[in-house]
Design a protein around this motif. Structure first.
Motif, PDB file in Angstrom:
ATOM      1  N   UNK A   3       1.064  -1.249   0.059  1.00  0.00           N
ATOM      2  CA  UNK A   3      -0.023  -0.312  -0.059  1.00  0.00           C
ATOM      3  C   UNK A   3       0.748   1.142  -0.075  1.00  0.00           C
ATOM      4  N   UNK A   4       2.036   1.189   0.208  1.00  0.00           N
ATOM      5  CA  UNK A   4       3.074   2.312   0.326  1.00  0.00           C
ATOM      6  C   UNK A   4       3.825   2.643  -0.737  1.00  0.00           C
ATOM      7  N   UNK A   5       3.424   1.623  -1.935  1.00  0.00           N
ATOM      8  CA  UNK A   5       4.454   1.800  -3.204  1.00  0.00           C
ATOM      9  C   UNK A   5       4.370   3.289  -3.583  1.00  0.00           C
ATOM     10  N   UNK A   6       3.252   3.885  -3.691  1.00  0.00           N
ATOM     11  CA  UNK A   6       3.500   5.232  -4.319  1.00  0.00           C
ATOM     12  C   UNK A   6       3.245   6.320  -3.416  1.00  0.00           C
ATOM     13  N   UNK A   7       4.115   7.505  -3.210  1.00  0.00           N
ATOM     14  CA  UNK A   7       3.709   8.398  -2.333  1.00  0.00           C
ATOM     15  C   UNK A   7       3.618   9.667  -3.292  1.00  0.00           C
ATOM     16  N   UNK A  42       3.624  19.652  -3.444  1.00  0.00           N
ATOM     17  CA  UNK A  42       3.464  20.077  -4.741  1.00  0.00           C
ATOM     18  C   UNK A  42       3.845  19.366  -5.952  1.00  0.00           C
ATOM     19  N   UNK A  43       3.184  18.604  -6.492  1.00  0.00           N
ATOM     20  CA  UNK A  43       3.429  17.838  -7.637  1.00  0.00           C
ATOM     21  C   UNK A  43       4.293  16.761  -7.241  1.00  0.00           C
ATOM     22  N   UNK A  44       4.789  16.482  -5.954  1.00  0.00           N
ATOM     23  CA  UNK A  44       5.808  15.288  -5.740  1.00  0.00           C
ATOM     24  C   UNK A  44       5.300  13.658  -5.914  1.00  0.00           C
ATOM     25  N   UNK A  45       5.752  12.806  -6.665  1.00  0.00           N
ATOM     26  CA  UNK A  45       5.285  11.693  -6.652  1.00  0.00           C
ATOM     27  C   UNK A  45       6.836  10.509  -6.774  1.00  0.00           C
ATOM     28  N   UNK A  46       6.964   9.817  -5.575  1.00  0.00           N
ATOM     29  CA  UNK A  46       7.606   8.770  -5.669  1.00  0.00           C
ATOM     30  C   UNK A  46       7.190   7.541  -5.569  1.00  0.00           C
ATOM     31  N   UNK A  47       7.843   6.665  -6.267  1.00  0.00           N
ATOM     32  CA  UNK A  47       7.576   5.173  -6.348  1.00  0.00           C
ATOM     33  C   UNK A  47       8.772   4.236  -5.867  1.00  0.00           C
ATOM     34  N   UNK A  48       8.224   3.506  -4.972  1.00  0.00           N
ATOM     35  CA  UNK A  48       9.317   2.375  -4.542  1.00  0.00           C
ATOM     36  C   UNK A  48       8.930   0.966  -4.982  1.00  0.00           C
ATOM     37  N   UNK A  49      10.043   0.266  -4.893  1.00  0.00           N
ATOM     38  CA  UNK A  49       9.851  -1.179  -4.622  1.00  0.00           C
ATOM     39  C   UNK A  49      10.818  -1.575  -3.569  1.00  0.00           C
ATOM     40  N   UNK A  50      11.018  -2.876  -3.554  1.00  0.00           N
ATOM     41  CA  UNK A  50      11.810  -3.526  -2.391  1.00  0.00           C
ATOM     42  C   UNK A  50      13.363  -3.220  -2.297  1.00  0.00           C
ATOM     43  N   UNK A  51      13.978  -2.589  -3.475  1.00  0.00           N
ATOM     44  CA  UNK A  51      15.164  -2.380  -3.690  1.00  0.00           C
ATOM     45  C   UNK A  51      15.507  -0.660  -3.348  1.00  0.00           C
ATOM     46  N   UNK A  52      14.407  -0.011  -3.632  1.00  0.00           N
ATOM     47  CA  UNK A  52      14.612   1.563  -3.352  1.00  0.00           C
ATOM     48  C   UNK A  52      13.478   2.511  -4.343  1.00  0.00           C
ATOM     49  N   UNK A  55       8.156   5.321   6.733  1.00  0.00           N
ATOM     50  CA  UNK A  55       8.891   3.962   6.396  1.00  0.00           C
ATOM     51  C   UNK A  55       8.343   3.692   4.865  1.00  0.00           C
ATOM     52  N   UNK A  56       9.351   3.317   4.076  1.00  0.00           N
ATOM     53  CA  UNK A  56       9.021   2.865   2.749  1.00  0.00           C
ATOM     54  C   UNK A  56       9.200   1.287   2.665  1.00  0.00           C
ATOM     55  N   UNK A  57       8.727   0.737   1.598  1.00  0.00           N
ATOM     56  CA  UNK A  57       8.552  -0.734   1.276  1.00  0.00           C
ATOM     57  C   UNK A  57       9.939  -1.208   1.133  1.00  0.00           C
ATOM     58  N   UNK A  58      11.323  -0.582   0.937  1.00  0.00           N
ATOM     59  CA  UNK A  58      12.624  -0.835   0.682  1.00  0.00           C
ATOM     60  C   UNK A  58      12.961  -1.036   1.788  1.00  0.00           C
ATOM     61  N   UNK A  59      12.352  -1.049   3.052  1.00  0.00           N
ATOM     62  CA  UNK A  59      13.083  -1.139   4.311  1.00  0.00           C
ATOM     63  C   UNK A  59      13.730   0.034   4.965  1.00  0.00           C
ATOM     64  N   UNK A  60      13.930   1.116   4.327  1.00  0.00           N
ATOM     65  CA  UNK A  60      14.386   2.440   4.627  1.00  0.00           C
ATOM     66  C   UNK A  60      13.238   3.546   5.270  1.00  0.00           C
ATOM     67  N   UNK A  61      13.739   4.426   6.024  1.00  0.00           N
ATOM     68  CA  UNK A  61      13.024   5.471   6.332  1.00  0.00           C
ATOM     69  C   UNK A  61      13.393   6.869   5.686  1.00  0.00           C
ATOM     70  N   UNK A  62      12.359   7.719   5.332  1.00  0.00           N
ATOM     71  CA  UNK A  62      12.512   8.959   4.484  1.00  0.00           C
ATOM     72  C   UNK A  62      12.048  10.019   5.383  1.00  0.00           C
ATOM     73  N   UNK A  63      12.964  11.237   5.215  1.00  0.00           N
ATOM     74  CA  UNK A  63      12.604  12.312   5.832  1.00  0.00           C
ATOM     75  C   UNK A  63      12.528  13.707   4.882  1.00  0.00           C
ATOM     76  N   UNK A  64      11.338  14.247   5.059  1.00  0.00           N
ATOM     77  CA  UNK A  64      11.257  15.601   4.295  1.00  0.00           C
ATOM     78  C   UNK A  64      11.926  16.873   5.074  1.00  0.00           C
ATOM     79  N   UNK A  65      12.485  17.687   4.518  1.00  0.00           N
ATOM     80  CA  UNK A  65      12.865  19.051   5.110  1.00  0.00           C
ATOM     81  C   UNK A  65      12.327  20.330   4.502  1.00  0.00           C
ATOM     82  N   UNK A  66      12.471  21.236   5.317  1.00  0.00           N
ATOM     83  CA  UNK A  66      12.116  22.764   4.626  1.00  0.00           C
ATOM     84  C   UNK A  66      13.309  23.844   5.105  1.00  0.00           C
TER      85      UNK A  66
END
Length: 680
Positions: A23-27, A31-41, A296-307
């Protein structure tokens, strides 16, 4: 296809597996941001026509295909088309989350905290409608409000439903049970103080903990969540350093052992908290750029957004090993740079961490709940093999056995019963056929001889005694009915059951311990004597016992005569050697003696300064004083009331006195009246 889905034996194994939440594959966020993940990144970094500056939610199917995304107002399908808009303005929502409405996951709830009213509302989307483009079937249905702030969801522990959890400005955390056809009223828990608008609300993956960040109030709080009843309890305020300001983003590590908190103002910190010891924390990264959210993402990593300076940036940081403590988590800044004209926001998409339904208690993984392996694999015991084939799965099956002692080397029965007579490991193989394919499953059966065990005959003990049992160290393990694994233990009254194991072959025995009736010795609660009158008291322990021992006198007779007040106890022993005891107290009680004076002088010379009743063995005195006009000037009750007369004028006063005391061991009241002279 996995063995776990179809192979069943008789008892549960202790294996498990890791499940990827597709369910977390697409983020879709910011504004207009779209990230797609698989189990590698990250495998996709693109732009979409989207504005989720205030909040966003994305939802992918079990294959990782994007189904829905929304900012709480405009709802998009996976083809980047607007399904519908909830409001006419361009405002998004204060928070939003997506959950499946039914088991088939073709209809979804979108819960939002709308702007500007801050009501909790839901919208229903059927993704199969309109030729697969999706359609809204219920729009912005009011649930509760106003003054709601944050939003998350947790799968109910056994029902096909989700808890929708939100915070209110008055400090309550509300939970609403969203079923396929209804949304319940609130289960409201007033567990904290008033809550400001900014911050985050999450659960752990097990769904048993909630975490709330209070951005404006500068604090982080952890609560227990009851997945059965929806109640929130046990508030814990996390400790923080004075330099850590304005907590915002929150996330648990994939294994739920570490909580990550973004302190997001000025010089920002990423702080870890130990989920097993909330007082333990450590800073894993410090940055002059503000840290907003962490997920958390499905690649086992954790991501952080900033400003930077209040403006969301294009830079995304990463934590490579989020299950690791301290700097071993490997925090890396500026890992992703959003492409094109995309920028981040203060939050990532609001994902649900707890999608797994389980019993309201210890949760089993899929394999533990599906594969059952016999605990009692004893030679010549009947082993039941059940392939448990579901409908529309395998066409046929065949069991194979490496057993030369039997003429039957294979079977096509779905359920097959068989003896395994030798002490060795049998390699059972199940071939499951479908179309031209075959899945092969290997089941080792370690057959052992039955271990002997004998706890002895049932027995009877003196009341309150215990029996010490020592089990010989002949087994791989032992298990008592109360969970103990000790070989030597003291066991009290009751039924005691032990199971001993030789590998997975077990044997058991039961011992029941009875008690002889408890020995009672009734001495009476209390007695009274007057020592100055040389009174005595007989204490009798009763006949029928072999031995007596009195304390503190040391006498060994059935009865004793005492002349002193105090506590007395007797220990008796019957013909079986069982002991009992009794105790009593002998108290002082003498006849009352009292005297009432006829004059006193309150001049502080230490002689007759107060008017009082004197004497011995007085229980209580009630004293009333009247002036010459019959006016009450003093009244008091107690053990020793006394009229000081300090402000009274000299003269004659009348008194009425009630004295309570004992006469012949009976409580008696004496009434006296008269005059008293107050002189200076």
């Amino acid at each position: 296809m996995r063995l776990a889905q179809f192979l069943i034996f008789t008892i549960i194994t202790l294996s498990g597996f890791a499940q990827v939440d597709a369910r977390r594959t697409h983020w879709v966020f910011g504004k207009r941001a779209h990230l797609e993940f698989n189990q590698t990144g990250v495998i996709g970094n693109t732009n979409l026509e989207f504005n989720g500056y205030t909040s966003s939610a994305s939802y992918s199917d079990e294959n990782g295909n994007l189904l829905l995304y929304t900012n709480g107002n405009k709802i998009y399908n996976g083809q980047e088309e607007i399904i519908d808009s909830l409001y006419t303005s361009d405002l998004g929502a204060n928070d939003v989350v997506i959950i499946p409405k039914n088991k088939s996951e073709n209809t979804y709830y979108i819960f939002t905290i709308d702007l500007p009213s801050s009501n909790l509302v839901y919208t229903v989307v059927d993704v199969t409608a309109n030729g697969g483009k999706g359609a809204v079937t219920a729009k912005a249905q009011f649930v509760d409000g106003p003054n709601f702030i944050r939003l998350t969801a947790v799968k109910h522990c056994f029902s096909d439903a989700y808890w929708i959890i939100t915070t209110t400005m008055n400090g309550s955390i509300n939970a609403y049970l969203a079923r396929e056809n209804s949304v319940s009223s609130a289960v409201s828990s007033k567990v904290t103080d008033n809550i400001g608008y900014l911050g985050d609300l999450i659960s752990n993956h097990e769904g048993t903990k909630l975490v709330l960040s209070r951005y404006a109030d500068n604090g982080v709080e952890v609560f227990d969540f009851d997945r059965k009843c929806g109640e929130v309890s046990n508030r814990v305020i996390l400790p923080q350093d004075s330099e850590w300001d304005y907590p915002h983003g929150l996330e648990f590590s994939p294994n739920d052992q570490i909580l990550y908190v973004c302190f997001s103002y000025g010089k920002s910190q990423m702080v870890q908290y130990d989920a097993n010891n909330w007082s333990k924390n450590t800073v894993v990264f410090t940055n002059n750029e503000n840290l907003n959210d962490v997920a958390n993402a499905i690649d086992g990593r954790m991501y952080v957004n900033t400003h930077v300076s209040g403006i969301p940036s294009k830079k995304i940081d990463v934590i490579h090993n989020p299950n690791a403590w301290g700097t071993a988590c490997n925090y890396q800044a500026k890992y992703i740079n959003l492409t094109g004209n995309a920028s981040g926001s203060f939050s990532f998409p609001n994902f649900v961490s707890s999608h797994t339904a389980a019993a309201c208690g210890p949760e089993f993984t899929f394999i533990q709940d599906s594969i059952k392996v016999s605990k009692n694999r004893c030679i010549n015991a009947v082993i039941r093999l059940d392939a448990n084939i579901p409908d529309n799965s395998y066409d046929s099956i065949r069991w194979y056995f490496d057993d030369t002692t039997s003429a039957v080397g294979s079977s096509t029965d779905i359920v097959y019963m068989r003896y395994f007579p030798e002490q060795r490991i049998y390699n059972v193989v199940l071939y499951a056929h479908y179309c031209q394919f075959t899945d092969t499953f290997y089941i080792p059966l370690d057959m052992r001889p039955v271990p002997p065990v004998d706890l002895g005959n049932d027995t009877t003990l003196c009341f309150g005694d215990s029996l010490t049992l020592s089990i010989p160290n002949l087994y791989d393990s032992v298990q008592w009915n109360d969970g103990s694994t000790a070989l030597t233990r003291k066991i009290p009254h009751g039924k005691h059951h032990i199971t001993v194991y030789n590998g997975l072959c077990s044997n058991s025995d039961t011992l029941e311990i009875f008690y002889y009736p408890e020995i009672w010795t009734e001495l009476g609660q209390e007695y009274f004597i007057c020592e100055i009158e040389n009174e005595t008291q007989l204490l009798d322990a009763g006949k029928g016992f072999n031995n007596y021992l009195w304390h503190p006198t040391g006498d060994t007779s059935q009865w004793i005569v005492v002349q002193k007040v105090g506590d007395y106890m007797v220990i008796v022993e019957d013909f079986r050697g069982c002991e009992g005891s009794g105790q009593t107290e002998v108290k002082q009680r003498c006849d009352v003696i009292f005297h009432i004076p006829n004059a006193f002088s309150p001049n502080d010379d230490g002689l007759n300064d107060m008017f009082r009743v004197s004497g011995d063995f007085i229980e209580e005195v009630q004293l009333e004083i009247y002036n010459r006009w019959g006016e009450l000037v003093y009244r008091e009750s107690g053990a020793d009331p006394a009229w000081k007369g300090a402000d009274a004028i000299p003269g004659v006063y009348m008194y009425r006195v009630t004295v309570k005391g004992y006469q012949g061991k009976q409580l008696i009241s004496y009434y006296r009246s008269g005059i008293v002279h107050l002189v200076h």
